[in-house]
Design an enzyme around this catalytic site. Structure first.
Site, mmCIF file in Angstrom:
data_model
loop_
_atom_site.group_PDB
_atom_site.id
_atom_site.type_symbol
_atom_site.label_atom_id
_atom_site.label_comp_id
_atom_site.label_asym_id
_atom_site.label_seq_id
_atom_site.Cartn_x
_atom_site.Cartn_y
_atom_site.Cartn_z
ATOM 1 C CD GLU A 278 104.082 16.139 -70.658
ATOM 2 O OE1 GLU A 278 104.943 15.515 -70.008
ATOM 3 O OE2 GLU A 278 103.127 16.738 -70.147
ATOM 4 C CB CYS A 317 106.799 15.774 -67.421
ATOM 5 S SG CYS A 317 105.678 17.186 -67.503
#
Length: 724
Positions: A278, A317
């Site tokens: 990720e 994020c």
């Protein structure tokens, strides 16, 4: 304006070393006795004051030994428990950690996180443990084998069948985490691995790894986790992938450049190491044309953008990097964001009262964000709100000052004349920064969102169903998650930037192409899906679930004690079954059922219409009438171990039953799931209805709760092969 004094210097060699947890013992270089070795690592400083907190150093750490310990001791100890037992330990661990949140908050403040930021990280991480503790027991079997999908018959006579099963991978789960969520980032990966039965080696990022260490220490001190469940690397682990092979899994969160470096490792490319990542994500929020100034949607949108810019100082994020709005609303949106920031955002030391946005995690991180913003400006962006200058902030003492060693930054909003500027869609400033860009059509909004080349999440803010339908379906393939925000869910939504453990966290393309969370999906990420073929008896033995065609232990009609409903979990076994007598279906009973229930569908009341339909031989019995009769045929009426029926699943009616035909039911104990904490368990029964010619009429699963013991019963002696 004043300048806060610099924090007092501290000798790095005298600073505490953040320890690693290795083979169930705490470890530091040279056993913590060599001042030179202890001071040789990376320095970690308070994000708000610059005070030296600790040194992080893993020089000399036996990485190969850690991996081997996980594969042997960790695997063996976790394998002693079933999925339900491990899930229950997660719940117990979460309850324990709940009592220690305040001490973790105190550490978290040093990372620049406010109380709200810390709650998102710490409480959110503990919440993941609760969620998987619950879902593991509700949605998975109380075994270590998960059956996926129906059995496939591979031979004409049914003697050769196949299906898919999941079993845990035989290695370790290496979890490499980012600096922004030192607790949640660890626990959201640890929880599904633990439920699956796979030991964890966690490698946190250096700037905030001391918070991770404190959480791991609490987990160890709880005494709840089996040996080898978790190990911690505090410091560099550059050669860790050298020790891994196809048995192991790496779950990485961080920059795309680091992910690409790890993915190119020979053990990943050629050695079969499972790798998921990720990474960078230029997430977008799209404001619908209907959501003009003054609407609830406009207000909710602006609130969401400001929240994502300022929670964790924008170091998420999932934060909104690209704010995509109708071209005519750009000025309104920028003004509204600026007004909300001015009114509600107070930048400063999170230990000071009233502060709502803390520092970035480190001065290095601050410099990276400033450089990124400057590069965006050089590429055509314009700072429409905020400044790159060092801000005056609230210090821990409550005074206002520019803190020379603090990693503070003001929220910044950029605007762009060129909506297609490559830098806008290609460079992420990982801090309190968002760009507002206009679109002239919904298609252009979709195209702009897609220019992010794959993102973790996007928001669509509109109260127009057709706009929502178009935008979501068009951008979905570019995103791992899409939030639809309007006046109905504005107050209840968990928010654009908040992944929930029930749903997938990850995204395609730039976002890394990986997948975390997603409920039970993430447990299965730590397991191998295997196709198993064999006879029904052998697959029953392998899975602990009875398969059609496998042997049954039929009850003796002359001996009521052999009826499976008279058996507690102590005496009931997979394959225990009963076969009822036939019951004839009459026209009078069909008509009575139709009149009493109001179900007067023509197939049950009009013979001519039924025959004309071409699928019925005339008037036929209601399916639910047949199911009701089946219950009467298999139920044992006296009080007994079967406590209640709580549902049916997979019900299919396969052949109509006209008046004059007869039905019977065959009921077989298909799956037995004792509940760890209760005096009963769940039993799934295979129910089959056939007619007088043994033709299949219907099949379904009956779900019951059954007592573990019942007075007067004694468990029979079984061989290992029989005690499924």
């Amino acid at each position: 304006m004043t300048t806060a004094p610099e924090a007092p210097a501290k000798d790095a060699a005298a600073a505490a070393v953040v320890p690693s947890y290795v083979r169930d013992s705490w470890w530091t270089p040279a056993s913590g006795t060599d001042r030179t070795a202890r001071g040789a690592g990376a320095e970690v400083r308070d994000a708000s004051t610059g005070e030296l907190l600790a040194v992080v150093n893993a020089d000399g750490l036996d990485l190969a030994g850690m991996v081997e310990y996980g594969r042997t001791v960790g695997q063996a100890e976790l394998g002693k428990f079933t999925i339900h037992e491990r899930a229950l330990k997660l719940k117990e661990l979460a309850q324990f950690l709940n009592g220690h949140r305040e001490e973790l908050y105190e550490l978290s403040y040093k990372t620049g996180a406010t109380k709200i930021d810390s709650m998102v990280d710490i409480d959110g991480g503990i919440g993941v443990l609760f969620t998987f503790g619950s879902k593991g027991r509700r949605e998975l079997p109380n075994t270590n084998v998960i059956v996926e999908g129906p059995m496939e018959t591979l031979s004409r006579d049914g003697s050769f069948v196949g299906e898919h099963i999941y079993t845990r991978i035989p290695g370790v789960a290496v979890q490499i985490n980012a600096f922004n969520f030192p607790v949640w980032g660890m626990l959201e990966k640890f929880a599904p691995a633990f439920v699956a039965g796979v030991p964890t080696i966690v490698k946190p990022a250096t700037p905030t790894g001391y918070v991770t260490e404190a959480m791991v220490r609490l987990m160890v001190e709880s005494g709840i986790l089996p040996a080898g469940s978790i190990q911690l690397i505090s410091g560099s682990a550059r050669s860790l992938l050298d020790e891994l092979d196809y048995r192991d899994l790496v779950s990485f969160t961080g920059s795309a450049s680091t992910a690409n470096l790890l993915k190119s490792h020979d053990n990943v490319v050629h050695g079969g190491v499972r790798f998921t990542s990720e990474t960078d994500s230029l997430n977008a929020a799209i404001l619908g044309p209907d959501a003009v100034k003054g609407t609830p949607e406009f207000d909710a949108f602006v609130k969401s953008v400001v929240t994502e810019m300022t929670v964790k100082a924008g170091q998420k994020c999932t934060a909104i990097r690209r704010t995509i709005v109708p071209a005519e609303l750009v000025d309104d949106v920028v003004a509204a964001i600026g007004a909300r920031v001015t009114e509600r955002v107070v930048v400063g030391d999170p230990r000071a009262e009233g502060v709502t946005m803390g520092a970035l995690a480190s001065v290095d991180q601050l410099n990276d964000v400033r450089d990124a913003v400057q590069s965006l400006v050089d590429a055509g962006g314009r700072i429409a709100f905020g400044s790159l200058d060092a801000p005056e902030v609230v210090t821990a003492s409550g005074e206002k000052a520019v803190v020379a060693d603090g990693a503070f930054m003001s929220p910044i909003v950029l605007t762009w004349e060129d909506a297609l500027a490559p830098a806008l869609h290609g460079r992420e400033a990982f801090g309190p920064v968002s760009s507002v860009v206009g679109y002239s059509s919904l298609k252009e909004a979709v195209d702009l969102a897609a220019m992010g080349s794959g993102s973790l999440v996007a928001s669509v803010c509109t109260n127009d169903p057709s706009t929502a339908q178009y935008l979501v379906t068009e951008i979905a393939a570019h995103h791992g998650r899409v939030l639809v925000l309007n006046r109905e869910d504005a107050k209840t939504s968990t928010g654009h930037g908040s992944p929930v453990p029930h749903l997938v966290h990850g995204g395609p393309g730039r976002a890394g192409g990986g997948e975390e969370l997603g409920g039970i999906r993430s447990v299965k990420h730590h397991m191998q899906r295997t196709a198993v073929q064999g006879s029904p008896n052998m697959l029953t033995a392998v899975t602990g679930v009875w398969h059609t065609g496998a042997d049954r232990n039929l009850a003796d009609p002359a001996d009521p004690s052999t009826h499976p409903f008279r058996k507690s979990l102590e005496t009931l076994r997979i394959g225990d079954a009963m076969r009822s007598e036939l019951r004839e279906v009459t026209l009078e009973e069909i008509s009575k059922f139709a009149n009493e229930t109001g179900d007067t569908f023509y197939a049950h009341t009009d013979a001519d219409a039924a025959r004309a339909a071409g699928v019925f031989p005339g008037i036929v019995a209601h399916g639910y009438l047949l199911v009701s009769w089946a219950a009467g045929l298999f139920v044992s009426p006296e009080p007994g171990p079967v406590l209640l029926n709580y549902g049916l699943e997979n019900l299919r009616f396969l052949k109509p039953v006209p008046a004059g035909d007869s039905i019977r039911v065959t009921l077989t104990a298909k799956e037995i799931t004792p509940r760890v904490t209760d005096e009963y368990g769940e039993v799934r029964w295979d129910a089959v209805l056939t007619n007088q010619d043994d033709e299949l009429i219907a099949n379904y699963d009956v779900l019951t709760l059954v007592a573990k013991t019942w007075p007067g019963q004694q468990a029979p002696q079984h061989t290992v092969g029989q005690a499924l």
